[in-house]
Design a protein around this motif. Structure first.
Motif, mmCIF file in Angstrom:
data_model
loop_
_atom_site.group_PDB
_atom_site.id
_atom_site.type_symbol
_atom_site.label_atom_id
_atom_site.label_comp_id
_atom_site.label_asym_id
_atom_site.label_seq_id
_atom_site.Cartn_x
_atom_site.Cartn_y
_atom_site.Cartn_z
ATOM 1 N N TYR A 90 21.049 14.279 -27.001
ATOM 2 C CA TYR A 90 22.469 14.390 -26.653
ATOM 3 C C TYR A 90 23.065 13.020 -26.348
ATOM 4 C CZ TYR A 90 21.707 19.407 -26.407
ATOM 5 O OH TYR A 90 21.407 20.703 -26.722
ATOM 6 N N GLN A 91 22.250 12.156 -25.749
ATOM 7 C CA GLN A 91 22.738 10.803 -25.469
ATOM 8 C C GLN A 91 23.014 10.065 -26.775
ATOM 9 O OE1 GLN A 91 19.856 8.833 -23.010
ATOM 10 N NE2 GLN A 91 20.247 10.110 -21.225
ATOM 11 N N LYS A 92 22.121 10.290 -27.738
ATOM 12 C CA LYS A 92 22.252 9.543 -28.999
ATOM 13 C C LYS A 92 23.484 9.948 -29.808
ATOM 14 C CE LYS A 92 17.867 7.526 -29.997
ATOM 15 N NZ LYS A 92 16.666 7.467 -30.805
ATOM 16 N N LEU A 93 23.987 11.164 -29.540
ATOM 17 C CA LEU A 93 25.207 11.584 -30.241
ATOM 18 C C LEU A 93 26.385 10.695 -29.843
ATOM 19 C CD1 LEU A 93 24.969 15.472 -29.912
ATOM 20 C CD2 LEU A 93 24.618 14.093 -31.967
ATOM 21 N N ARG A 94 26.295 10.085 -28.680
ATOM 22 C CA ARG A 94 27.371 9.202 -28.212
ATOM 23 C C ARG A 94 27.004 7.737 -28.315
ATOM 24 N NH1 ARG A 94 27.036 14.619 -26.102
ATOM 25 N NH2 ARG A 94 29.105 15.257 -25.439
ATOM 26 N N ASP A 95 25.705 7.456 -28.274
ATOM 27 C CA ASP A 95 25.257 6.075 -28.207
ATOM 28 C C ASP A 95 23.917 5.972 -28.921
ATOM 29 O OD1 ASP A 95 24.408 3.567 -27.563
ATOM 30 O OD2 ASP A 95 24.146 3.958 -25.418
ATOM 31 N N PRO A 96 23.923 5.412 -30.134
ATOM 32 C CA PRO A 96 22.680 5.375 -30.906
ATOM 33 C C PRO A 96 21.567 4.592 -30.213
ATOM 34 C CG PRO A 96 24.489 4.283 -32.084
ATOM 35 C CD PRO A 96 25.066 4.846 -30.839
ATOM 36 N N ASN A 97 21.943 3.730 -29.275
ATOM 37 C CA ASN A 97 20.921 2.935 -28.581
ATOM 38 C C ASN A 97 20.487 3.537 -27.246
ATOM 39 O OD1 ASN A 97 21.052 0.921 -30.616
ATOM 40 N ND2 ASN A 97 22.916 0.163 -29.659
ATOM 41 N N ALA A 98 20.737 4.821 -27.060
ATOM 42 C CA ALA A 98 20.426 5.450 -25.769
ATOM 43 C C ALA A 98 18.961 5.247 -25.396
ATOM 44 C CB ALA A 98 20.756 6.930 -25.840
ATOM 45 N N PHE A 99 18.729 5.149 -24.097
ATOM 46 C CA PHE A 99 17.379 4.853 -23.594
ATOM 47 C C PHE A 99 16.565 6.094 -23.271
ATOM 48 C CE2 PHE A 99 20.137 1.429 -22.004
ATOM 49 C CZ PHE A 99 19.515 0.350 -22.559
ATOM 50 N N GLY A 100 17.187 7.213 -23.081
ATOM 51 C CA GLY A 100 16.494 8.322 -22.424
ATOM 52 C C GLY A 100 16.707 8.177 -20.924
ATOM 53 N N LEU A 101 16.143 9.111 -20.167
ATOM 54 C CA LEU A 101 16.404 9.091 -18.722
ATOM 55 C C LEU A 101 15.625 7.981 -18.028
ATOM 56 C CD1 LEU A 101 16.356 12.850 -17.711
ATOM 57 C CD2 LEU A 101 18.315 11.351 -18.073
ATOM 58 N N ARG A 102 16.326 7.305 -17.135
ATOM 59 C CA ARG A 102 15.649 6.283 -16.318
ATOM 60 C C ARG A 102 15.974 6.579 -14.867
ATOM 61 N NH1 ARG A 102 17.441 0.799 -19.409
ATOM 62 N NH2 ARG A 102 19.343 1.233 -18.259
ATOM 63 N N TRP A 103 14.950 6.937 -14.116
ATOM 64 C CA TRP A 103 15.219 7.196 -12.707
ATOM 65 C C TRP A 103 14.025 6.828 -11.842
ATOM 66 C CZ3 TRP A 103 12.839 11.050 -15.405
ATOM 67 C CH2 TRP A 103 11.947 11.864 -14.740
ATOM 68 N N ILE A 104 14.339 6.657 -10.584
ATOM 69 C CA ILE A 104 13.313 6.296 -9.605
ATOM 70 C C ILE A 104 13.497 7.228 -8.414
ATOM 71 C CG2 ILE A 104 12.588 4.485 -7.968
ATOM 72 C CD1 ILE A 104 13.679 2.456 -10.066
ATOM 73 N N ASN A 105 12.389 7.690 -7.872
ATOM 74 C CA ASN A 105 12.467 8.462 -6.643
ATOM 75 C C ASN A 105 11.855 7.608 -5.531
ATOM 76 O OD1 ASN A 105 11.216 10.255 -4.537
ATOM 77 N ND2 ASN A 105 12.378 11.780 -5.661
ATOM 78 N N THR A 106 12.529 7.508 -4.383
ATOM 79 C CA THR A 106 12.016 6.588 -3.349
ATOM 80 C C THR A 106 10.810 7.162 -2.612
ATOM 81 O OG1 THR A 106 13.696 7.352 -1.791
ATOM 82 C CG2 THR A 106 14.169 5.320 -2.994
ATOM 83 N N ASN A 107 10.486 8.421 -2.868
ATOM 84 C CA ASN A 107 9.225 8.988 -2.371
ATOM 85 C C ASN A 107 9.082 8.864 -0.856
ATOM 86 O OD1 ASN A 107 6.605 10.021 -2.326
ATOM 87 N ND2 ASN A 107 5.657 8.060 -2.832
ATOM 88 N N LEU A 108 10.061 9.346 -0.130
ATOM 89 C CA LEU A 108 9.991 9.290 1.335
ATOM 90 C C LEU A 108 8.876 10.209 1.823
ATOM 91 C CD1 LEU A 108 13.800 9.326 2.223
ATOM 92 C CD2 LEU A 108 12.267 7.368 1.930
ATOM 93 N N ASP A 109 8.040 9.692 2.691
ATOM 94 C CA ASP A 109 6.905 10.488 3.167
ATOM 95 C C ASP A 109 6.950 10.637 4.686
ATOM 96 O OD1 ASP A 109 6.019 8.108 4.214
ATOM 97 O OD2 ASP A 109 4.492 7.773 2.686
ATOM 98 N N GLU A 110 5.837 11.125 5.244
ATOM 99 C CA GLU A 110 5.821 11.422 6.679
ATOM 100 C C GLU A 110 6.088 10.182 7.540
ATOM 101 O OE1 GLU A 110 2.113 13.590 6.118
ATOM 102 O OE2 GLU A 110 2.886 15.173 7.401
ATOM 103 N N VAL A 111 5.626 9.038 7.064
ATOM 104 C CA VAL A 111 5.847 7.793 7.806
ATOM 105 C C VAL A 111 7.338 7.430 7.782
ATOM 106 C CG1 VAL A 111 5.286 5.328 7.907
ATOM 107 C CG2 VAL A 111 3.522 6.997 7.241
ATOM 108 N N ASP A 112 7.945 7.567 6.609
ATOM 109 C CA ASP A 112 9.362 7.197 6.478
ATOM 110 C C ASP A 112 10.264 8.109 7.295
ATOM 111 O OD1 ASP A 112 8.608 5.281 4.500
ATOM 112 O OD2 ASP A 112 8.412 6.939 3.090
ATOM 113 N N VAL A 113 9.863 9.357 7.426
ATOM 114 C CA VAL A 113 10.659 10.300 8.194
ATOM 115 C C VAL A 113 10.792 9.805 9.636
ATOM 116 C CG1 VAL A 113 10.569 12.621 9.205
ATOM 117 C CG2 VAL A 113 10.200 12.316 6.769
ATOM 118 N N ILE A 114 9.761 9.110 10.098
ATOM 119 C CA ILE A 114 9.804 8.570 11.461
ATOM 120 C C ILE A 114 10.423 7.176 11.483
ATOM 121 C CG2 ILE A 114 8.351 7.830 13.407
ATOM 122 C CD1 ILE A 114 6.393 10.148 12.261
ATOM 123 N N ASN A 115 10.030 6.339 10.531
ATOM 124 C CA ASN A 115 10.450 4.932 10.584
ATOM 125 C C ASN A 115 11.700 4.602 9.779
ATOM 126 O OD1 ASN A 115 8.195 4.542 12.147
ATOM 127 N ND2 ASN A 115 6.943 3.750 10.477
ATOM 128 N N GLY A 116 12.189 5.536 8.992
ATOM 129 C CA GLY A 116 13.353 5.251 8.164
ATOM 130 C C GLY A 116 12.935 4.830 6.769
#
Lengths: 507, 446
Positions: A90-116
């Motif tokens: 679907y991206q390529k229908l608008r942009d032939p050079n589309a990359f596909g999805l690029r995402w990052i999850n910050t993966n907050l865990d039990e330590v981060d819940v306490i420390n930010g």
């Protein structure tokens, strides 16, 4: 409307008094909605729905040359996992050079819940900029960092000095609202605050070329922004552009599949044209109050009547009603000829619809115009925009007053009860809940799809044609109903379908 | 300390809990979580899992309190009790399993107060805290198993020598779990045992309830389900062994011998079973001899995915198919000890092939490891390189395969470009399916 100075947008329960639980007739909901007594309704049993963050991704994961950072524990934004590797088409229908999805999850865990979790977000932003060199980094804030008090805005302000990409914060914490469509406000809020508007020094050139300036002003006076939705097909989009081009208008398509830079001068337009109020009211209202761009928000071009209205509203704005009427007459004449055999087949068939308020009400009109009977509607939520469209529907098709209407995001248990009661020939539903109808032996026609046409005059023909195909062989659902059962106890089907809706009339 | 993950191949512990409960017979998950948690994981447990569907009572039907700001501020226990009562009233099940999301865990709602109210009722209600910050999908699987072992499996000091339990094949996250469980069960049945797979075909909740009678818990993984098996041993005195997930002749031989050893089965009998399996396996495997040699279908290969699959795929490719799987990228969250164990599973290949094993959660790095391992072309005339190459990984790895111009087959999660029903890759028969799928990619794109 002016919420743009705030870091976060208001929720729709408050801003629009949107309702997420109701059962009754179209006439009932219309009366109660006008009294403003629906927004506090609730359920004593509920099933899963998506959140703001999930739905925000529907727009955000289409934005070109950008990276999404979901600031959350590892599970948020899970729909990206399901789309990875298969959404590039679907991206390529608008942009032939589309990359596909690029995402990052910050993966907050039990330590981060306490420390930010700010340090993880910082490292993710710096990584995204270094690794991909994108035009925009979209940071989606989720429940956990909101509760632990991560200050993502201050962090982003600081990092903006260090990275090349523009960083777009989107505050879409799921727990804040049950009206999933608040997502659109969250996304537009981020876009309006960071992507729309030209830097001062660029905006005021030292030497003004008057001829160029005149040309530009003329161009702007003939430019409309058409606000698309990611659930529509590319060819639907092209069809609408063609209709507007025949009125000699320049069309700019936003926000889905746009490049971050496309928003910059988006205020240089004569008119904002929404195709779905649920999607766009927040954006167009702000574009009006901040940049003076007027807008049209009344309806979606689905079905002949609503396509006509949509087109005429735009034409009226440019003083081109007569030209538009001629276009409409010729389009409708040709379309009606093409529809004749399908109308014959669909005549008297019954339908039940489910999905977003704007789509279901207009699609109901479309089905009615094909000779079908609409038994009922299920809307994800209901607000003043649905109210307006429903009024028009009831005025034009008086028998629709009696049709049943159920408001709830998902809630397939109510759907199951209603479908076993009304036994429609076809269920026209929002993807995600359609399989349940199929298992009840009811053939399904999806309410929308990125691969199919639904809008404009061509859309009417395509819906008629595909609906006819759907009903030509219903063996799949017939097989399922014989061998599969839904999880509800048998006595549920005899109960009031709205037994678990709590109408809070005190407020 | 953990870091961010670029394009994660799993959802959170809540998702793992939903996924695990979703496929347990007649079990109904009840979510006590923020609005959206259920909907959020729904697609990942369906479209990303070979389109496995909503299941019996998940997807949009998954009962959920849809907790919002009001409950976050004032507490949501009352709402949970109401939701449990109404779920039992509406939804037909034998076991109701309450699980929680981050927000509920963080505000300290005690779900056990609500669950207690249903003690002694007709319906069984149990629960566990599964908020997503606790870990990824595998953590959710582990928590659900532990809770079942502690609160649902009935105590039984008498042991049945002919009965074993099978764990470690993680439902949905292993998209082929159901087929795999059937295939592994078939192997164990051939060794003369009755097998509980719990999530496989023809299983019932009673099997689970009575599983403390088993002689052995077989965890077909060195990483998943191990903690839960320890709990099972503590609570029900059933010992466990861990054994690597087997694909193909060489993996399955090791598997069968390990099981035979643990159960004290006569060696000659195990060897007889292996011989029979091999006879059937090679009667099909030999069919590809013509096409394999005519078209030179030997490939360099990269395997990307979890610790169960990567070691099994690499061994199959190296020792059965005669390929050169030079690189394995293991994408799990693992501590150092687990990494050592996993690394150990890539040793002792009959073929003498050694794979480079890297542990990395980030999808973009796969391409970098390939470049590091095989070198990067700088337009030189004579160049070794990853050619002819093949990538066995997830749908996410289609991007790098496309970039490098090498064929790819999606076998690890997420699998969104294939529909998976009863297919499995485990054991001997499974390896034939895998051979069909791999070679079909090659012969189909000439």
């Amino acid at each position: 409307m002016d919420y743009i100075k705030e870091k976060t947008p208001p929720i729709r329960e408050e801003r629009l008094g949107a309702c997420m639980a109701f059962g009754g007739s179209c006439c009932d909901i219309s009366n109660q909605s006008k009294k403003g007594c629906l927004f506090n309704n609730n359920r004593t049993f509920s099933q899963s729905q998506g959140c703001q963050l999930t739905l925000s991704l529907a727009i955000l994961n289409t934005i070109r040359d950008s990276v999404i950072i979901v600031h959350s524990p590892i599970g948020c934004g899970a729909n990206l996992v399901a789309q990875a590797g298969v959404s590039k088409g679907y991206q390529k229908l608008r942009d032939p050079n589309a990359f596909g999805l690029r995402w990052i999850n910050t993966n907050l865990d039990e330590v981060d819940v306490i420390n930010g979790g700010e340090e993880k977000l910082r490292s993710a932003i710096l990584y995204a900029d270094r690794e991909y060199r994108p035009s925009a980094i979209i940071v989606m804030n989720s429940c956990v960092p909101a509760l632990i008090g991560d200050d993502i805005d201050t962090l982003i302000e600081e990092l903006q000095q260090q990275v090349a990409a523009r960083i777009v914060p989107v505050h879409c914490e799921g727990f804040k609202t049950r009206i999933q469509a608040t997502a659109y406000d969250a996304v537009y809020h981020g876009i309006l605050r960071t992507l729309v508007g030209i830097e001062e020094e660029e905006a005021d050139p030292v030497i003004i070329d008057e001829l160029e300036e005149l040309k530009k002003r003329y161009r702007i006076s003939r430019t409309v922004n058409v606000l698309n939705v990611s659930s529509m097909s590319r060819s639907d989009e092209q069809g609408l552009v063609k209709l507007l081009q025949s009125l000699d208008l320049n069309v700019r398509i936003l926000p889905c599949y746009a490049h971050p830079d496309d928003f910059e001068d988006s205020f240089e337009a004569a008119l904002n044209v929404s195709i779905c109020a649920t999607h766009d009211d927040y954006f167009v209202e702000h574009m009006k109050s901040k940049y003076g761009v007027p807008f049209i928000l009344r309806t979606i071009p689905i079905g002949i009547a609503n396509t006509n209205k949509w087109l005429l509203d735009i034409a009226r704005f440019f003083g081109m009603e007569e030209q538009a009427q001629k276009l409409i007459d010729s389009e409708v004449r040709e379309l009606n000829q093409a529809l004749a055999p399908y109308r014959q087949f669909l005549q008297g068939k019954t339908a039940f619809l489910g999905g977003g308020e704007i789509r279901i009400i207009t699609t109901a009109e479309l089905l009615h115009s094909l000779g079908m009977e609409v038994l009922g509607l299920r809307g994800f939520h209901f607000d003043r925009y649905g109210e307006g469209l429903l009024e028009e529907l009831m005025a034009e098709i008086p028998e629709s007053e009696k049709a049943i209407i159920n408001i709830g995001t998902g809630q397939p248990f109510e759907q199951a009860n209603l479908l076993s009661r009304y036994k429609p020939d076809v269920f026209v539903g929002h993807p995600g809940g359609n399989g349940w109808a199929n298992k009840q032996g009811i053939p399904v026609f999806p309410l929308f799809g990125q691969a199919y046409d639904y809008m404009g005059y061509v859309g009417v023909y395509e819906v008629a044609r595909r609906l006819t195909r759907t009903l030509k062989n219903t063996s799949y659902s017939q097989n399922l109903v014989k061998h599969v059962r839904l999880p509800y106890r048998q006595d549920w089907y005899a109960e009031d379908p709205f037994a678990y809706i709590k109408q809070d009339l005190a407020l | 300390m953990s870091k961010f993950v670029e394009r994660p191949r799993y959802v959170c512990s809540l998702g793992g809990a939903v996924g695990t409960i979703k496929v347990l017979p007649r079990t109904v998950p009840i979510l006590h979580a923020a609005t959206g948690c259920g909907g959020n994981v729904a697609t990942a447990l369906n479209q990303a899992a070979g389109y496995m569907g909503s299941g019996y009572c998940a997807g949009q039907a998954l009962p959920s309190t849809n907790t919002s700001e009001r409950e976050i501020v004032f507490g949501g226990e009352e709402r949970l009790s109401e939701q449990i009562a109404n779920t039992i009233k509406l939804v037909d099940g034998d076991l109701y399993f309450v699980i929680t999301g981050c927000m509920v865990d963080m505000i300290g709602d005690n779900i056990h107060n609500s669950i207690k109210q249903f003690n002694g009722g007709k319906a069984r209600v149990i629960g566990a805290e599964t908020g997503g910050f606790r870990g990824n999908y595998y953590k959710g699987y582990e928590i659900v198993l532990k809770t079942l072992f502690q609160d649902f499996v009935e105590k039984n000091p008498a042991k049945d020598k002919g009965l074993v339990n099978l764990w470690g094949v993680v439902p949905i996250q292993d998209v082929f779990w159901k087929g795999n469980l059937t295939l592994i069960k078939d192997l164990l049945v051939k060794l003369g045992y009755r097998v509980n797979t719990f999530f496989g075909e023809g299983e019932t909740l009673e099997d689970l309830q009575n599983s403390a009678a088993a002689a052995l818990n077989i965890v077909v993984s060195d990483t998943f389900g191990v903690e839960a098996a320890q709990v099972f041993e503590e609570v029900h005195s059933v010992p466990y062994i861990t054994v690597p997930f087997p694909i193909g002749d060489h993996g399955s031989q090791r598997f069968l011998r390990a099981i035979g050893n643990a159960l004290g089965i006569e060696k000659a009998f195990v060897e007889k079973v292996i011989k029979e399996e091999q006879a059937r396996y090679y009667s099909y495997f030999e069919r590809i001899a013509d096409v394999y040699s005519d078209l030179d279908l030997q490939r360099y290969a990269v395997v990307v995915g979890d610790s169960n699959y990567t070691q099994a795929l690499a061994r199959f490719l190296a020792d059965d198919l005669g390929w050169l799987p030079g690189l394995a990228v293991v994408t799990d969250f693992l501590d150092d000890e687990q990494k050592d164990t996993v690394r150990g599973q890539f040793n002792g290949y009959e073929s003498g092939i050694e794979a480079e094993v890297v542990f990395d959660t980030d999808a973009s790095n796969v391409g970098k490891y390939i470049a590091r391992h095989w070198g990067q072309s700088r337009g030189q005339r004579y160049f070794e390189g990853f050619n002819p190459g093949f990538i066995l990984g997830s749908a996410i790895d289609r991007d790098i395969a496309e970039k490098l111009g090498v064929p790819q087959l999606t076998v690890t999660y997420p699998i969104s470009n294939r529909v998976v029903l009863d297919r499995g890759y485990a054991g001997y028969s499974g390896a034939l399916r895998l051979t069909e799928d791999i070679l079909s990619v090659l012969v189909g794109n000439r």
